[in-house]
Structure formats: C-alpha cells, structure tokens
Design a protein around this motif. Structure first.
Motif, short mmCIF file in Angstrom:
data_model
loop_
_atom_site.label_atom_id
_atom_site.label_comp_id
_atom_site.label_asym_id
_atom_site.label_seq_id
_atom_site.Cartn_x
_atom_site.Cartn_y
_atom_site.Cartn_z
N ALA A 193 8.21 -66.54 -104.70
CA ALA A 193 8.35 -65.68 -105.43
C ALA A 193 7.28 -63.92 -106.09
O ALA A 193 7.58 -63.06 -105.95
N VAL A 194 6.64 -64.87 -105.85
CA VAL A 194 5.18 -63.50 -106.41
C VAL A 194 5.12 -62.90 -104.79
O VAL A 194 4.69 -61.94 -105.65
N GLU A 195 5.15 -63.73 -103.80
CA GLU A 195 4.72 -63.00 -102.82
C GLU A 195 5.50 -62.07 -102.18
O GLU A 195 6.02 -60.90 -102.29
N ALA A 196 7.13 -62.63 -102.91
CA ALA A 196 8.10 -60.97 -102.70
C ALA A 196 7.90 -59.98 -103.64
O ALA A 196 7.93 -59.04 -103.01
N ARG A 197 7.50 -60.30 -104.75
CA ARG A 197 7.46 -59.15 -105.78
C ARG A 197 5.88 -58.49 -104.98
O ARG A 197 6.21 -57.16 -105.31
#
Length: 199
Positions: free
Chosen positions: A128-132
């Motif tokens: 999720a952090v990478e997607a942001r």
C-alpha cells in the motif's frame, strides 16, 4: 436508536480512531499503533477499537488511506484547477514543500516515514505504501509529460527522470526538516526546484 443514527455514530467513532492513529503513526510509525493504547487514549475498550477494523493490519491500511486523503487535500486540491503541465507542476512542488514546512503531520511526510518503516518488509502494508508512491510519481510524470509536449521543460528534460529528481529534492527537504531541524530546508528545496524547472 435508529439504524441510521447508530451507523452515523459508528462512523464518527471510526473517524476519531483514525485521526488519533494518524497522529501517532506520523511521529512513532505504523507499528507504534497498538489497540491498547488507542483504547486508553480514546476511552474505549480494546474490542471496541478492533471491532471497527478487524485486525491491526487493517487498521494500518485504513490509516494509510486517511493520510492519503490529508495529502490530497493539502497538496493536490489547491492546484488541480491550474493549467496542466509546467504551471501545475511548479505549483504542485510548492504545495508539496509547503506541506512539509507547515508540519501537516507531526512526523513530517507520512509516506516517507512509512516507506522507511516498511520498505524491507513484505506484506499488504508495504504494498500500500509503494502504491501511494507510484501514484504520486505517476502524477509528477504526467504533469512533466504535458510540459514536455508543450516545449516548456528546460534542457529537454525527460519526464521520468524529472519526476525522480523532484522526489529526491523534496525527500531531502523532509529529511533536513525532521532530522536536522534545518529552518532553511524549505527555502533550499524551493531553490532546487526553481533551478530544475526554470524560474
């Protein structure tokens, strides 16, 4: 009590949990969130807190979503009506630096902190952090691409490379603000962005 009233109260409670969680996670990391601490600070039972999310990981993911809403409000919303391309790219960078300068999150950029915490760990939170970060980089690349199409980028800069450099500049500013408490960091970041994008 009507179902509608009960649902509204549940949403208010969930919002209160998320707001407190964002404040804690910004300064102490997502792993700093504990159900017991949240329950004590909010005057709730542990089961009452976890009942809104189901697990600590689900809470962490919801906190990332809430932090994303704050970032969008602070950085994207003020510039979305500007002409696409270089004018909006410049304004995005200014709002991004201002977001750090104003201390919107107590611990600096929420997502830089989360990336340091989770970049070496597999799992849903890391993803999720990478997607942001991917979404934000894509936004910068898109605006840089529009500027390139209009012939507005200095020195024929390539959009992907430019986005990489801009992210590096602002992350360096975040580091200087948070670790070194350097009051000149925002001004230095602005100077770097102006030099790269043209005054």
């Amino acid at each position: 009590m009507s179902p509608r009233h009960s649902a509204a109260e549940a949403m208010q409670t969930r919002d209160a949990i998320l707001d407190r969680s964002v404040a804690i996670a910004s300064a102490e990391g997502l792993e700093g969130l504990t159900i017991g601490r949240l329950a004590a600070e909010l005057g709730m039972s542990k089961s009452g807190v976890i009942g809104h999310f189901g697990s600590k990981e689900a809470l962490q993911l919801a906190v990332l979503d809430r932090a994303g809403e704050v970032f969008r409000t602070e950085v994207w919303m003020p510039v979305r009506a500007l002409p696409p391309g270089l004018p909006r790219l410049r304004a995005l960078c200014e709002e991004w630096i201002s977001y750090l300068e104003r201390g919107v999150f107590p611990g600096g950029c929420f997502f830089v902190a989360a990336a340091h915490e989770f970049d070496g760990r597999p799992g849903a939170v890391r993803d999720a952090v990478e997607a942001r970060f991917d979404a934000w980089r894509e936004r910068l690349v898109k605006e840089a691409g529009r500027a390139a199409e209009a012939g507005d980028l200095p020195d024929g800069a390539e959009p992907e490379q430019l986005a990489f450099e801009l992210m590096g500049m602002v992350m360096a500013a975040n580091h200087a603000v948070q670790l070194h408490r350097d009051p000149q960091a925002p001004a230095r970041a602005r100077q770097a962005v102006r030099a790269r994008l043209g005054a």
